[in-house]
Design an enzyme around this catalytic site. Structure first.
Site, PDB file in Angstrom:
ATOM      1  N   GLU A 288       9.037  14.770  17.241  1.00  0.00           N
ATOM      2  CA  GLU A 288       9.674  14.621  15.938  1.00  0.00           C
ATOM      3  C   GLU A 288       9.253  15.762  15.010  1.00  0.00           C
ATOM      4  O   GLU A 288       8.071  15.928  14.714  1.00  0.00           O
ATOM      5  CB  GLU A 288       9.271  13.272  15.335  1.00  0.00           C
ATOM      6  CG  GLU A 288      10.086  12.851  14.150  1.00  0.00           C
ATOM      7  CD  GLU A 288       9.767  11.424  13.735  1.00  0.00           C
ATOM      8  OE1 GLU A 288      10.676  10.733  13.264  1.00  0.00           O
ATOM      9  OE2 GLU A 288       8.601  10.998  13.875  1.00  0.00           O
TER      10      GLU A 288
ATOM     11  N   GLY B  45       6.009   4.457   9.807  1.00  0.00           N
ATOM     12  CA  GLY B  45       5.279   5.709   9.817  1.00  0.00           C
ATOM     13  C   GLY B  45       5.132   6.252  11.221  1.00  0.00           C
ATOM     14  O   GLY B  45       5.963   5.997  12.102  1.00  0.00           O
ATOM     15  N   SER B  46       4.060   6.976  11.460  1.00  0.00           N
ATOM     16  CA  SER B  46       3.863   7.674  12.724  1.00  0.00           C
ATOM     17  C   SER B  46       3.400   6.717  13.816  1.00  0.00           C
ATOM     18  O   SER B  46       2.856   5.638  13.551  1.00  0.00           O
ATOM     19  CB  SER B  46       2.822   8.778  12.549  1.00  0.00           C
ATOM     20  OG  SER B  46       1.535   8.225  12.355  1.00  0.00           O
TER      21      SER B  46
ATOM     22  N   GLY C 133       0.743   3.643  13.565  1.00  0.00           N
ATOM     23  CA  GLY C 133       1.295   2.342  13.919  1.00  0.00           C
ATOM     24  C   GLY C 133       0.468   1.634  14.979  1.00  0.00           C
ATOM     25  O   GLY C 133       0.255   0.414  14.899  1.00  0.00           O
TER      26      GLY C 133
ATOM     27  N   CYS D 295      13.307   9.004   9.758  1.00  0.00           N
ATOM     28  CA  CYS D 295      12.946   8.581  11.115  1.00  0.00           C
ATOM     29  C   CYS D 295      14.172   8.550  12.031  1.00  0.00           C
ATOM     30  O   CYS D 295      14.071   8.857  13.217  1.00  0.00           O
ATOM     31  CB  CYS D 295      12.298   7.197  11.076  1.00  0.00           C
ATOM     32  SG  CYS D 295      10.675   7.161  10.283  1.00  0.00           S
TER      33      CYS D 295
ATOM     34  N   LYS E 131       0.879  -1.175   0.000  1.00  0.00           N
ATOM     35  CA  LYS E 131       0.000   0.000   0.000  1.00  0.00           C
ATOM     36  C   LYS E 131       0.908   1.213   0.000  1.00  0.00           C
ATOM     37  O   LYS E 131       1.577   1.526   0.972  1.00  0.00           O
ATOM     38  CB  LYS E 131      -0.913  -0.004   1.223  1.00  0.00           C
ATOM     39  CG  LYS E 131      -2.248   0.742   1.015  1.00  0.00           C
ATOM     40  CD  LYS E 131      -2.105   2.240   0.902  1.00  0.00           C
ATOM     41  CE  LYS E 131      -1.921   2.908   2.243  1.00  0.00           C
ATOM     42  NZ  LYS E 131      -1.890   4.424   2.101  1.00  0.00           N
TER      43      LYS E 131
ATOM     44  N   GLU F 210       8.124   0.166  12.397  1.00  0.00           N
ATOM     45  CA  GLU F 210       9.181   1.159  12.570  1.00  0.00           C
ATOM     46  C   GLU F 210       8.498   2.515  12.632  1.00  0.00           C
ATOM     47  O   GLU F 210       7.942   2.979  11.639  1.00  0.00           O
ATOM     48  CB  GLU F 210      10.194   1.122  11.426  1.00  0.00           C
ATOM     49  CG  GLU F 210      11.400   2.004  11.715  1.00  0.00           C
ATOM     50  CD  GLU F 210      11.885   2.790  10.530  1.00  0.00           C
ATOM     51  OE1 GLU F 210      12.060   4.026  10.680  1.00  0.00           O
ATOM     52  OE2 GLU F 210      12.062   2.204   9.454  1.00  0.00           O
TER      53      GLU F 210
END
Length: 483
Positions: free
Chosen positions: A386, A230-231, A235, A286, A177, A252
């Site tokens: 972040e 991703g975030s 997640g 990241c 995706k 991750e």
């Protein structure tokens, strides 16, 4: 180089299809211009992709193949990527905004994953377990089956390769995706799968909105493993959806990684670490070096060096030139740029000092100046959250214990670093810093061969290295009573 196609389709079961959801415009973040239209998948398209991947897996087309033959297919995908590297890199720069020379590095890195894991496809061996006379007992590794890969927009091509290569090498089928902001380059992976002769349905590449296609994929009862980068909030949602089906996930997530710079560190060399640690890909990494925790005796000198470095970088569209192009490109979107700007502005309002950058460029596109911020509290937002942009925060420390406390003082634990000439000090710090990978005297040291992943809210599971292969297999034990 050829122009981009005006319409990009989804790839399901060996066919290029438009998708059931309304198409979206894909824009060039360096200019704001519309590049093309991207087909969007809905839940029905997800069902079709999962059914195709399930059919291939259940047929044994990959899992029952001799591993060396699977290895050749995976390696062949890497060669296809290298052969088409110029066109892929151009597509990547247009959709994501990074300079062309950075895109070429990403494409080469993606090819390396297929080479590395292809070379290991026939090395996963079980073991014999002694149970005494009259027994034969051994272990075997079996692929999970249908794997879902939900990938981020910052390194869309390489991140997909990072998980797809070990998944295919171990006999799994894949559904990707792609991110809505950068959906185009992943079409080349579907073309690579076709070019090497993988069975239709072994690799499916779709784009869709997260709440519709992403949720349908993560929570699908016929998906056996979910991989996400991703975030943290997304997640958590994906892990919940997978857990409802008792399906494992590899996550991750975010990072707020710190480099501890001691008084004996080589600051000349460290300038290169800052250059690539926070300003590569406009800081949209990241594992970026988003915080530098420096001994107070070297603080002012390091801040001066960081500001000089930031001011020396050229920022602009990077599609028309190669190595002579800008040293930093656009951020992926105006929204991402404005979020980073807001965090810098908020830090300034709280008393922080912006010693370099901190402004958008007065040109079209999602450009932010390379930025250095100092004079912040370790508990402030810009030192805790972040930014995901080219923003470096510099904080002083007095003692080794204080440096470790500041480094470990966030919810994240992805990577960390320590810079010192003292090996004992470096070893102590490496063991004390909370993170899945610790760099000593070189940020981003390591490579495809070294395992990578987070602790805490940075996620779990390991990508890269031989460890990643074991994400995609389950251990089966076979115990035989000899009569």
């Amino acid at each position: 180089m050829p122009q981009l196609e005006s319409f990009w389709s989804n790839h399901i079961d060996g066919e290029w299809i438009p998708g059931g959801a309304a198409p979206i415009d894909v824009t060039d973040p360096a200019t704001g211009a519309v590049l093309c239209r991207q087909a969007m998948a809905d839940a029905a398209d997800v069902n079709r992709a999962v059914a195709a991947a399930r059919r291939v897996h259940d047929s044994g087309a990959l899992k029952d193949m001799r591993p060396v033959e699977r290895a050749r297919l995976v390696q062949g995908m890497g060669r296809f990527i290298e052969e088409n590297a110029g066109d892929i890199a151009r597509t990547l720069t247009l959709e994501q905004g990074k300079p062309l020379w950075e895109s070429r590095i990403e494409v080469s890195g993606a090819a390396r994953f297929f080479e590395y894991y292809g070379n290991q496809a026939d090395t996963l061996e079980g073991r014999s377990i002694p149970l005494g006379a009259g027994y034969l007992d051994f272990t075997d590794y079996e692929p999970y089956g249908v794997t879902a890969h939900i990938v981020p927009w910052n390194f869309p091509f390489e991140m997909t390769a990072r998980s797809m290569a070990p998944a295919l090498a171990t006999g799994n089928t894949c559904i990707v995706k792609t991110p809505e902001l950068t959906p185009l380059s992943n079409a080349w992976l579907a073309r690579a799968a076709e070019a090497v002769g993988l069975p239709p349905g072994a690799v499916n590449v779709i784009c869709g909105h997260g709440p519709e296609a992403g949720a349908a994929l993560a929570g699908h009862p016929d998906v056996n493993l979910v991989v996400f980068t991703g975030s943290v909030p997304t997640g958590v949602a994906i892990a919940r959806a997978a857990a409802n089906n008792v399906v494992p996930s590899i996550l991750e997530l975010g990072g707020k990684s710190a480099a501890i710079v001691h008084d004996d560190a080589d600051l000349d060399a460290f300038e290169t670490d800052m250059r690539y640690g926070i300003f590569f890909n406009a800081g949209q990494i990241c594992s970026a070096m988003s915080r530098v925790i420096v001994h107070q005796s070297r603080h002012d000198e390091l801040v001066e060096r960081a500001a000089k470095l930031a001011n020396s970088l050229s920022v602009g569209p990077g599609i028309d030139r190669g190595t002579d192009g800008p040293t930093m490109g656009a951020m992926v979107s105006l929204a991402q740029r404005d979020r980073a700007l807001a965090m810098v502005s908020s830090a300034g309002a709280d008393g922080a000092k912006v010693v370099a950058g901190g402004r958008s460029l007065n040109i079209p596109g999602a450009f932010l100046e390379p930025t250095v911020v100092t004079g912040v509290s370790p508990a402030s937002e810009i030192a805790q959250q972040e930014v995901f942009g080219p923003v470096l925060t510099v904080l002083p420390f007095r003692t080794d214990a204080e440096a470790i406390e500041i480094a470990n003082g966030t919810q994240y634990g992805l990577v960390g670093g320590v810079f010192t000439a003292d090996l004992d000090r470096a070893t102590r710090a490496a063991r004390a810093i909370r993170g899945g990978q610790i760099f000593v005297n070189e940020w981003f040291a390591g490579g495809v061969e070294t395992p990578f992943g987070g602790v805490g809210k940075s996620g779990y599971g390991r990508e890269k290295g031989r460890e990643a292969l074991f994400n995609y297999v389950q251990t089966k034990n076979i115990a035989i009573r000899m009569r």
